[in-house]
Design a protein around this motif. Sequence first.
Motif, mmCIF file in Angstrom:
data_model
loop_
_atom_site.group_PDB
_atom_site.id
_atom_site.type_symbol
_atom_site.label_atom_id
_atom_site.label_comp_id
_atom_site.label_asym_id
_atom_site.label_seq_id
_atom_site.Cartn_x
_atom_site.Cartn_y
_atom_site.Cartn_z
ATOM 1 N N ILE A 21 53.862 40.653 35.537
ATOM 2 C CA ILE A 21 52.871 39.493 35.314
ATOM 3 C C ILE A 21 52.934 38.799 36.903
ATOM 4 O O ILE A 21 52.014 38.250 37.033
ATOM 5 C CB ILE A 21 53.178 38.764 34.127
ATOM 6 N N VAL A 22 54.506 38.570 37.112
ATOM 7 C CA VAL A 22 54.512 37.534 38.260
ATOM 8 C C VAL A 22 53.909 38.257 39.562
ATOM 9 O O VAL A 22 53.307 37.541 40.507
ATOM 10 C CB VAL A 22 55.892 37.489 38.488
ATOM 11 N N LEU A 24 51.408 40.390 39.696
ATOM 12 C CA LEU A 24 49.947 40.200 39.474
ATOM 13 C C LEU A 24 49.276 38.745 39.911
ATOM 14 O O LEU A 24 48.472 38.449 40.613
ATOM 15 C CB LEU A 24 49.412 40.303 38.117
ATOM 16 N N VAL A 25 50.158 37.792 39.309
ATOM 17 C CA VAL A 25 49.920 36.377 39.831
ATOM 18 C C VAL A 25 49.872 36.322 41.475
ATOM 19 O O VAL A 25 49.028 35.449 41.995
ATOM 20 C CB VAL A 25 50.663 35.458 39.219
ATOM 21 N N LEU A 26 50.861 36.782 41.924
ATOM 22 C CA LEU A 26 51.103 36.683 43.383
ATOM 23 C C LEU A 26 49.944 37.372 44.157
ATOM 24 O O LEU A 26 49.353 36.924 45.225
ATOM 25 C CB LEU A 26 52.437 37.069 43.812
ATOM 26 N N ILE A 28 46.845 37.973 42.992
ATOM 27 C CA ILE A 28 45.831 37.115 43.010
ATOM 28 C C ILE A 28 45.617 36.032 43.920
ATOM 29 O O ILE A 28 44.576 35.604 44.436
ATOM 30 C CB ILE A 28 45.432 36.773 41.463
ATOM 31 N N ILE A 29 46.795 35.324 44.006
ATOM 32 C CA ILE A 29 46.865 33.987 44.917
ATOM 33 C C ILE A 29 46.821 34.524 46.330
ATOM 34 O O ILE A 29 45.895 33.903 47.222
ATOM 35 C CB ILE A 29 48.296 33.411 44.619
#
Length: 82
Positions: A21-22, A24-26, A28-29
Amino acid sequence: MMGFYGSPGMGWMWIFWILLIVGLVLLIILLVRLVGGGVSGRGTRATGGSRAREILAERYARGDLTAEEYREGLRTLDEAGE
């Protein structure tokens, strides 16, 4: 009889999902910054300086500034390090 949720390997599964999850968030950013022309590593000064020059050139092209005012504006931007 521990069952599926009581197996010894479940501790590692939580770490895996958290890292996924971390990541994927990075990702996307990073994509948003690349596509949106986000802030570069140098901060906003590089973007702000070129934008200031664009505005100055547009105002000169419209006739809002004289040639001397335009040159003075460029000198000011150069002195400020923009």
